[in-house]
Design an enzyme around this catalytic site. Sequence first.
Site, mmCIF file in Angstrom:
data_model
loop_
_atom_site.group_PDB
_atom_site.id
_atom_site.type_symbol
_atom_site.label_atom_id
_atom_site.label_comp_id
_atom_site.label_asym_id
_atom_site.label_seq_id
_atom_site.Cartn_x
_atom_site.Cartn_y
_atom_site.Cartn_z
ATOM 1 N N PHE A 118 -2.952 -5.446 1.949
ATOM 2 C CA PHE A 118 -2.160 -6.778 1.500
ATOM 3 C C PHE A 118 -1.259 -7.045 2.757
ATOM 4 C CE2 PHE A 118 2.281 -6.492 0.374
ATOM 5 C CZ PHE A 118 2.861 -5.276 0.465
ATOM 6 N N LYS A 119 -0.867 -5.901 3.513
ATOM 7 C CA LYS A 119 0.127 -6.158 4.828
ATOM 8 C C LYS A 119 -0.333 -7.337 5.494
ATOM 9 C CE LYS A 119 2.902 -2.125 4.285
ATOM 10 N NZ LYS A 119 2.098 -1.299 3.139
ATOM 11 N N ASP A 120 -1.657 -7.534 5.504
ATOM 12 C CA ASP A 120 -2.212 -8.643 6.463
ATOM 13 C C ASP A 120 -1.591 -10.148 6.327
ATOM 14 O OD1 ASP A 120 -3.921 -7.147 7.992
ATOM 15 O OD2 ASP A 120 -5.477 -7.367 6.446
ATOM 16 N N LEU A 123 1.731 -9.949 7.976
ATOM 17 C CA LEU A 123 1.521 -9.673 9.233
ATOM 18 C C LEU A 123 0.753 -10.435 10.336
ATOM 19 C CD1 LEU A 123 1.984 -5.751 9.429
ATOM 20 C CD2 LEU A 123 3.424 -7.340 10.258
#
Length: 519
Positions: A118-120, A123
């Site tokens: 989910f950090k995509d 980021l």
Amino acid sequence: MVSAQSYLSTRGGSSGFSFEDTVLKGLASDGGLFIPEAIPSLPADWQTTWSSQSFQEIAFNLFSLYISPSEIPSDDLRHLIEKSYSTFRAPEITPITTLRKAENLHLLELFHGPTFAFKDVALQFVGNLFEYFLSRRNAQKDAGEQESLTVIGATSGDTGSAAIYGLRGKENISVFILHPKGKISPIQEAQMTSVLDKNVHNLAVVGTFDNCQDIVKELFADAAFNARHKLGAVNSINWARILAQIVYYFHSYFALQKAHPGENIVPRFVVPTGNFGDVLAGYFAKRMGLPIERLVVATNENDILDRFWKSGTYEINAEEEVEGGVKETLSPAMDILVSSNFERLLWYLAFERETTPDQELSERQKKASEKVKEMMVALKTQKGFSVTPAMLELAKTDFGSERVSDPQTIQTIREIYTSSDTKYVLDPHSSVGVTAALRQIASNGPHLHQVCLSTAHPAKFSHAVDLALNGTDGYNFDDVLPEEFKGLAVAEKRVESVERADKELVKEVVERLLEGEKA
Ligand SMILES: *Cc1c(COP(=O)(O)O)cnc(C)c1O
């Protein structure tokens, strides 16, 4: 005038920071976190106008409320958003799927970005923002004075690869990610080290994750080194990351509404939580006016946040105080001792309950910041603090909390696999959230729409998934393995070994590799 497009620090009460300041600085110089001076309200027609829009269009609407067009002109902002989400595999970017129709149990899949985490979502956008701001600054400078940024971070897995994919190939930016050699999952290691762009450097440090993190902190504190290389961070406290994550709360709300015409949708969001960034974005959505019944903070056995919601006391207990007090669980991305973004919520709780609306706004802000400062000092010196009953009560109106053990995490992966129509395979982090949702169904029934945020693809955490499902009829790990992962083991890799967990040695390696980049 107070504006949501101008930012203040949670610790200083000083204000007037631009969005660009918050992105490039990350952390305020007084150690506080940036928050907008005001939480913007939604335009009167948002429910109708936004309901049929794409993820990218909703992102544009929301970001425009927090970023002045004098800072990023609308066309540029649209372009940044398009670029950031063009790397996602799902056309909806964050699709929602229903696990159990009769129980109104839904899953919001946040893992369709380039690294399957989910950090995509945040980021990819942050990487493009860095590049945008730097190239704009450089356009006005002579060749000899070009600004560049050296991003340095430590990772035990997910953050590192999402940062690398967010920054690969970006102009004027070099990225160094330290990981403990041999101590991260083979898939995560291969994901990072198979990125061959010239500006990407993986350092495999002989030592632990804590060693890596300590070195990164020391490098940031090294004034001469920092000034020479202009260090940048992409850690979870960057305001732009929170901002990007607000979008999927809105997007999924509309998707639910579309799937249930005529119903008045007021969902509960259940969020597997570590550093409190993901769930904090939901808090902003709720404060802006999105109908949300409540936000559930779901922790693993590292449960400092769950203890806070049950007691009003936020403290590191005796068990955690010892060196390496964080427990290693099956959901490692949530293995944290203290949650850095929690400070932002504390500021709002103090602002709302420790000051009154008849006071001057700047006085209220100053008072809230002083409260936060006191709490943060107490956390450092006495390992904890308690909030007032009024603050806790307010925290409980917007949030609930649940703690989920490793055995329960495994049990839920199995239960959902065998009971969902689609034989759905949850990753262990998402399973923590779903377990919390199942508890609420067991005690209150299924009348509420519950949206569990799914933060990672199961193939990234094969150990836990195998523990849960090996031997289960019809289960075969290869079936969940995405094409993209299949060639990783044999792909070409580039990684630099650092034989001792030593700051000076890391400095040497960084400077040598930076020289090499120029060649
Ligand atoms: C980072 C991460 C989390 C925790 O998110 P926070 O914003 O830090 O609360 C949960 N699951 C996965 C897979 C993650 O990578």
